[in-house]
Design a protein around this motif. Structure first.
Motif, PDB file in Angstrom:
ATOM      1  N   ALA A 108     -11.599 -20.902   8.247  1.00  0.00           N
ATOM      2  CA  ALA A 108     -12.618 -20.197   7.470  1.00  0.00           C
ATOM      3  C   ALA A 108     -12.364 -20.360   5.973  1.00  0.00           C
ATOM      4  N   PRO A 109     -13.413 -20.258   5.141  1.00  0.00           N
ATOM      5  CA  PRO A 109     -13.234 -20.474   3.695  1.00  0.00           C
ATOM      6  C   PRO A 109     -12.427 -19.385   2.995  1.00  0.00           C
ATOM      7  N   ARG A 110     -12.399 -18.166   3.533  1.00  0.00           N
ATOM      8  CA  ARG A 110     -11.672 -17.058   2.895  1.00  0.00           C
ATOM      9  C   ARG A 110     -10.561 -16.581   3.832  1.00  0.00           C
ATOM     10  N   SER A 111      -9.670 -17.493   4.167  1.00  0.00           N
ATOM     11  CA  SER A 111      -8.651 -17.208   5.172  1.00  0.00           C
ATOM     12  C   SER A 111      -7.298 -16.783   4.592  1.00  0.00           C
ATOM     13  N   GLU A 112      -7.184 -16.675   3.278  1.00  0.00           N
ATOM     14  CA  GLU A 112      -5.901 -16.273   2.704  1.00  0.00           C
ATOM     15  C   GLU A 112      -5.680 -14.779   2.904  1.00  0.00           C
ATOM     16  N   CYS A 113      -4.448 -14.425   3.222  1.00  0.00           N
ATOM     17  CA  CYS A 113      -4.104 -13.029   3.501  1.00  0.00           C
ATOM     18  C   CYS A 113      -3.777 -12.321   2.188  1.00  0.00           C
ATOM     19  N   ASN A 114      -4.771 -11.690   1.601  1.00  0.00           N
ATOM     20  CA  ASN A 114      -4.597 -11.027   0.310  1.00  0.00           C
ATOM     21  C   ASN A 114      -5.037  -9.569   0.340  1.00  0.00           C
ATOM     22  N   MET A 115      -5.045  -8.964   1.521  1.00  0.00           N
ATOM     23  CA  MET A 115      -5.438  -7.560   1.648  1.00  0.00           C
ATOM     24  C   MET A 115      -4.364  -6.783   2.392  1.00  0.00           C
ATOM     25  N   TYR A 116      -4.335  -5.472   2.117  1.00  0.00           N
ATOM     26  CA  TYR A 116      -3.313  -4.613   2.714  1.00  0.00           C
ATOM     27  C   TYR A 116      -3.949  -3.284   3.085  1.00  0.00           C
ATOM     28  N   CYS A 117      -3.670  -2.818   4.303  1.00  0.00           N
ATOM     29  CA  CYS A 117      -4.234  -1.558   4.798  1.00  0.00           C
ATOM     30  C   CYS A 117      -3.238  -0.419   4.578  1.00  0.00           C
ATOM     31  N   LEU A 118      -3.678   0.604   3.884  1.00  0.00           N
ATOM     32  CA  LEU A 118      -2.813   1.753   3.610  1.00  0.00           C
ATOM     33  C   LEU A 118      -2.688   2.683   4.808  1.00  0.00           C
ATOM     34  N   ASP A 119      -3.570   2.532   5.775  1.00  0.00           N
ATOM     35  CA  ASP A 119      -3.490   3.356   6.982  1.00  0.00           C
ATOM     36  C   ASP A 119      -2.578   2.735   8.035  1.00  0.00           C
ATOM     37  N   HIS A 132      -0.475  -0.179   7.358  1.00  0.00           N
ATOM     38  CA  HIS A 132       0.669  -0.777   6.652  1.00  0.00           C
ATOM     39  C   HIS A 132       1.536  -1.634   7.574  1.00  0.00           C
ATOM     40  N   ASN A 133       0.873  -2.657   8.147  1.00  0.00           N
ATOM     41  CA  ASN A 133       1.592  -3.567   9.045  1.00  0.00           C
ATOM     42  C   ASN A 133       1.417  -5.027   8.650  1.00  0.00           C
ATOM     43  N   GLY A 134       1.341  -5.305   7.344  1.00  0.00           N
ATOM     44  CA  GLY A 134       1.286  -6.690   6.900  1.00  0.00           C
ATOM     45  C   GLY A 134      -0.030  -7.056   6.237  1.00  0.00           C
ATOM     46  N   ALA A 135      -0.055  -8.245   5.647  1.00  0.00           N
ATOM     47  CA  ALA A 135      -1.241  -8.738   4.957  1.00  0.00           C
ATOM     48  C   ALA A 135      -2.233  -9.327   5.951  1.00  0.00           C
ATOM     49  N   PHE A 136      -3.506  -9.329   5.581  1.00  0.00           N
ATOM     50  CA  PHE A 136      -4.547  -9.907   6.425  1.00  0.00           C
ATOM     51  C   PHE A 136      -5.668 -10.437   5.535  1.00  0.00           C
ATOM     52  N   CYS A 137      -6.603 -11.141   6.147  1.00  0.00           N
ATOM     53  CA  CYS A 137      -7.655 -11.816   5.378  1.00  0.00           C
ATOM     54  C   CYS A 137      -8.949 -11.009   5.389  1.00  0.00           C
ATOM     55  N   PHE A 138      -9.950 -11.555   4.736  1.00  0.00           N
ATOM     56  CA  PHE A 138     -11.258 -10.913   4.613  1.00  0.00           C
ATOM     57  C   PHE A 138     -11.893 -10.655   5.975  1.00  0.00           C
ATOM     58  N   TYR A 139     -11.772 -11.606   6.881  1.00  0.00           N
ATOM     59  CA  TYR A 139     -12.413 -11.479   8.189  1.00  0.00           C
ATOM     60  C   TYR A 139     -11.685 -10.461   9.074  1.00  0.00           C
ATOM     61  N   CYS A 140     -10.375 -10.374   8.948  1.00  0.00           N
ATOM     62  CA  CYS A 140      -9.620  -9.360   9.690  1.00  0.00           C
ATOM     63  C   CYS A 140      -9.997  -7.960   9.228  1.00  0.00           C
ATOM     64  N   ARG A 141     -10.285  -7.823   7.960  1.00  0.00           N
ATOM     65  CA  ARG A 141     -10.682  -6.509   7.460  1.00  0.00           C
ATOM     66  C   ARG A 141     -11.987  -6.061   8.110  1.00  0.00           C
ATOM     67  N   SER A 142     -12.945  -6.968   8.222  1.00  0.00           N
ATOM     68  CA  SER A 142     -14.240  -6.611   8.798  1.00  0.00           C
ATOM     69  C   SER A 142     -14.125  -6.211  10.262  1.00  0.00           C
ATOM     70  N   SER A 143     -13.186  -6.809  10.979  1.00  0.00           N
ATOM     71  CA  SER A 143     -13.091  -6.574  12.419  1.00  0.00           C
ATOM     72  C   SER A 143     -12.058  -5.508  12.806  1.00  0.00           C
TER      73      SER A 143
END
Length: 231
Positions: free
Chosen positions: A29-40, A42-53
């Motif tokens: 995918a074009p936005r596959s870099e893991c640059n997001m972090y969930c404060l709830d 807190h188990n590692g970085a994930f990408c834009f598409y993982c956030r949506s799902s």
């Protein structure tokens, strides 16, 4: 125990997370870099598409990079973390702060009056720390800092407002500031009430409208009549 009360449970995990790797689930995918972090989670970085799902309704912050170092925007992190005492920078028109300590430059600024209390890095303004990581070390070492907002903190000039309360404050012209301690740098924001007041003054003192224009055409005279001649 007291230290745990001053540090959110997700902070140390955030600071130790490696960002900007390619997400194995969305590698093509074009936005596959893991640059997001969930404060709830807190188990590692994930990408834009993982956030949506997987993190649709969670508190998520986005990590960015400046000169190969991880940064986070102030307007994101200050909603969930007390960043008092941490040096901020303006990069690409956005105010950010660094997550962790950076290597010292070879040609450091000599005689700088502002330096990080932990790593000794030269600072632009009278802050105490160069990054969130250094503030965490300072808290564990001295115990005179905190990452948690608290109404009991006598040095805090206010408690952060978020959501509808924050929006209401802006409408009323309340200037939002970071909590500050004596000697810490305070960043001030222009109150919108001032701008509204100036606009009202402009409306009050608008130039007088020009007088109505009257037609300059003269009234046409009738045909002159001569007096009858005498006998």
């Amino acid at each position: 125990m007291e230290e745990e009360m001053l540090v959110p449970s997700w902070l140390e995990s955030l600071l130790s997370t490696a960002f900007f790797s390619i997400c194995p689930a969305h590698r093509d995918a074009p936005r596959s870099e893991c640059n997001m972090y969930c404060l709830d989670c807190h188990n590692g970085a994930f990408c834009f598409y993982c956030r949506s799902s997987r993190h649709k309704d969670h508190q998520v912050i986005q990590i960015r990079r400046s000169s190969y170092h991880d940064v986070v925007r102030v307007n994101e992190i200050q909603k969930v973390l007390d960043i008092t005492g941490v040096q901020t920078y303006v990069i690409n028109s956005a105010r950010v702060l660094f997550l962790n300590e950076r290597p010292q430059p070879k040609t450091s600024v000599k005689g700088s009056s502002h330096i990080c209390e932990i790593c000794g890095r030269s600072l632009l303004d009278p802050f105490r720390f160069c990054s969130l990581g250094c503030k965490l070390v300072g808290l564990k070492k001295n115990g005179d800092a905190s990452f948690i907002f608290s109404a009991k903190n006598g040095d805090a000039s206010f408690i952060f407002k978020t959501g509808e309360e924050n929006e209401e404050g802006r409408r009323e012209g309340i200037a939002i500031r970071l909590p500050s301690k004596e000697g810490d740098h305070q960043e001030q924001f222009r109150s919108e009430a001032t701008m509204q007041h100036l606009q009202q003054e402009q409306d009050m003192y608008q130039s007088t409208p020009p007088p109505p224009q009257y037609s300059r055409s003269r009234r046409r005279k009738g045909i002159p009549h001569r007096a009858p001649l005498g006998p």
